[in-house]
Scaffold this motif. Structure first.
Motif: not given
Length: 670
Positions: A109-136
């Motif tokens: 939930r904290d990661e989702r709020r940080a993405l909603e505020r906006g970010a120029h660069i996102v550093v991620a691991t593959p599994g969690r990043l795919r989870d965010h992509v599938m959740r929109g």
């Protein structure tokens, strides 16, 4: 190079760029896809940060307001992803970049709020990043560059499907940069599928061994692996050391062993939570711990600034793992040592790993106790305090006035040695491929330790406790027997006095467990649980009834049959009965059954077939058959065998009663 990035590099003390940083920042490669093979610790994090700067910054030196992310950095582990985020934070700090991380083990939930505020660069691991992509939760429509850091490790960890999903969801006109220590077939296939005309970059470190790492293969006796690790750590006295093991059980055992020897040690394995892993690494960074024992997966992505020593307590399974392990040291221009502990049985495997990795190691025996003491003396004499101007404080003047120079020197050496763990005496390594035979244990003395299985005591825990408390080694200890309420330990007779002196008058070890010296060998047979039957059966129980034993645990052989005594001539047994005739085949003449005679009833003759298919009158459907009006009671005998004596008696009794009426009960006599 952008001015903001140049200022950030100057602030961090970068005078020159490394080979990989110079190669990826070539102006001719701007806008191209890259496949870079560079060793771990070659500065590739700052390298790909500089490489994607023209793509995500454009012509300016500062970012616009943060909206959808412009760049994705994908790393295999949480530690490596957070490390990359820290590096890019200071590199792009002056450019006003906003960074966000999406890694497993953190609150989504904290990661989702940080993405909603906006970010120029996102550093991620593959599994969690795919989870965010599938959740929109993340918008990939504005992505201009994707970097795969340690791509070969991500494939080894099984992230190929996640990577393909992420790369397929990103825009096709993006830049894709892949950084990997090695380029196996899987990486080449992934690059050919998701990169466009990628340019292959190979640094000089790829064709030769890491120049800043000294590889040493140390031969040890099979029983001296743990002792050799202790001596290696003491010989080098590195500010930070990393000890690699292959399993969690080995990590736990080495952690306990080193902790009991006085080392400040932490453990890293897959069973730890993210907060525990973070605290362990922070303890290594701030100096509260000097040794970290870890598995290969748990140690991926670890970046410690003063990691000067890597010890391979167990040899890795492949040469790529050997390179990744050793690459934790010798970073940023610092020198490092990679020591491989090689028992005789693993000599050939070690040679194959070094050959496939294209490494040249110096073969030698593990540092002996004398070598460690000599190295301690050299370090003590090399201390700059000996060359500093003499300033006699009040305490120093009191020592000079009270003690002689010899006493002061001896006391200083004793205090210096007390701050370090004592080195181990090592045996000579045996021939390669042949295990060393165990020498006879010799005369011994038995001790009892309070506590047993009921208290959760185990041999692997009790052994280091006794060695630490009694100032002995595991070679001084023979058999250890854990019973229900008490444990028994066998110690060499020559080491018993030293063991008792180290325990002191309290005669207790860790946990206030009392130790008692026994006058004789304890009874080690059977179970010591109260009320339990002994495991060993009694001789009478073992031999069974009617048998005799010839020894304490042997059963006498069965006696040979004796001839019968002479006597009257016995009657010969009759001839065996003739065999039963076989049943004739169905359908043959002999197989036809003779017709059964009809049975006479009150109603006439009834054939057996009809009698078998028709139930009795009083038994039809469980009810008595109703009689027709005016019908006389039946005087027929019960259905059964016609010539049965029992049926004849029943028929006679019914006739005497006048039908099938039941007999009247007689009144009891008074």
């Amino acid at each position: 190079m952008k001015q903001t990035l140049a200022d950030a590099l100057a602030q961090q003390g970068y005078a020159t760029l490394t080979q990989v940083q110079q190669a990826v920042t070539d102006p001719e490669l701007a806008g191209s896809d890259l496949l870079v093979s560079a060793q771990t610790g070659s500065g590739k994090t700052v390298g790909f940060g500089l490489a994607i700067a023209p793509t995500i910054l454009g012509d300016g030196d500062h970012f616009a307001s943060a909206a959808a992310p412009l760049a994705l950095i994908i790393a295999p582990t949480r530690e490596l992803a957070l490390q990359v985020k820290r590096e890019l934070a200071w590199l792009y700090g002056r450019a006003g970049a906003h960074l966000a991380s999406c890694v497993g083990g953190m609150d989504i939930r904290d990661e989702r709020r940080a993405l909603e505020r906006g970010a120029h660069i996102v550093v991620a691991t593959p599994g969690r990043l795919r989870d965010h992509v599938m959740r929109g939760s993340i918008d990939l429509s504005d992505i201009k560059a994707i970097v795969l850091d340690e791509a070969d490790e991500m494939l080894d960890l099984g992230f190929q499907e996640d990577l393909e999903f992420i790369l397929a969801a990103a825009p096709e006109d993006r830049r894709t940069l892949m950084f990997s220590a090695t380029v196996p077939r899987g990486i080449a296939n992934l690059a050919g599928k998701y990169q466009t005309d990628a340019i292959r970059i190979t640094t000089a470190a790829e064709t030769s061994q890491h120049s800043d790492i000294e590889y040493r293969a140390l031969s040890v006796a099979p029983r001296d692996v743990d002792n050799a690790i202790v001596n290696v750590l003491r010989f080098y006295e590195a500010p930070n050391a990393l000890v690699f093991a292959n399993t969690r059980a080995m990590v736990n055992r080495l952690t306990t062993r080193l902790s009991n020897r006085g080392f400040s040690v932490v453990a890293l394995s897959g069973e730890l939570s993210q907060s525990e892993r973070t605290h362990a690494l922070q303890a290594m960074r701030d100096g509260r711990a000097r040794v970290c024992v870890a598995t290969d997966v748990a140690a991926r992505g670890i970046d410690l600034p003063s990691l000067d020593l890597v010890v391979h307590a167990e040899l890795p399974t492949s040469h790529e793992t050997l390179l990744h392990r050793s690459g934790r040291t010798g970073r940023a221009g610092r020198k490092g040592v990679s020591a491989l502990i090689v028992p005789p049985a693993a000599r050939k495997k070690c040679e194959r790993l070094l050959k496939f990795a294209k490494l040249t190691a110096e073969w030698a025996e593990a540092p002996s106790a004398d070598a460690v003491r000599a190295r301690d003396m050299d370090r003590m004499l090399a201390d700059p305090v000996w060359h500093a101007p003499i300033e006699l404080t009040d305490a120093a003047q009191a020592l000079v006035a009270r003690f002689s120079a010899e006493q002061i020197a001896a006391a200083y050496v004793a205090l210096y040695e007390s701050r370090h763990s004592a080195p181990e005496e090592l045996l000579a390594p045996g021939p390669a491929g042949k295990p060393e035979p165990r020498a006879p244990f010799g005369p011994s003395v038995w001790f009892s330790v309070a506590g047993g299985k009921k208290a959760g005591i185990e041999t692997r825990r009790l052994l280091p406790i006794l060695c630490k408390a009694g100032n002995i080694s595991k070679d001084d200890i023979g058999a250890i027997r854990i019973h229900y309420d008490e444990s028994y330990v066998e110690i060499l007779e020559s080491s018993a006095d030293r063991f008792l002196a180290a325990l002191g008058p309290d005669m207790t070890v860790e946990g206030d467990a009392r130790v008692t010296r026994l006058d004789r060998t304890p009874d080690l047979g059977g179970s010591s649980k109260p009320g339990a039957k002994p495991f060993a059966r009694s001789p009478e129980h073992r031999r069974g009834p009617g048998r005799k034993e010839t020894g304490p645990d042997r059963i006498a052989p069965r006696p040979a049959p004796q001839p019968e005594p002479p006597g009257p001539e016995r009657r010969k047994p009759s001839a065996p009965p003739s065999p039963r005739p076989r049943k004739p085949e169905p359908g043959s003449a002999a197989g036809k059954r003779a017709p059964m005679p009809d049975i006479a009833t009150a109603d006439g003759l009834v054939s057996p077939a009809k009698r078998r298919g028709k139930p009795a009158a009083h038994n039809q459907a469980g009810k008595r058959k109703p009689k027709a009006p005016g019908q006389a009671p039946s005087k027929a005998p019960p259905v059964g065998k016609p010539n049965s004596k029992k049926n004849k008696a029943r028929a006679a009794a019914a006739k005497a009663r006048g039908g099938d009426k039941p007999p009247k009960r007689r009144a009891p006599k008074t």
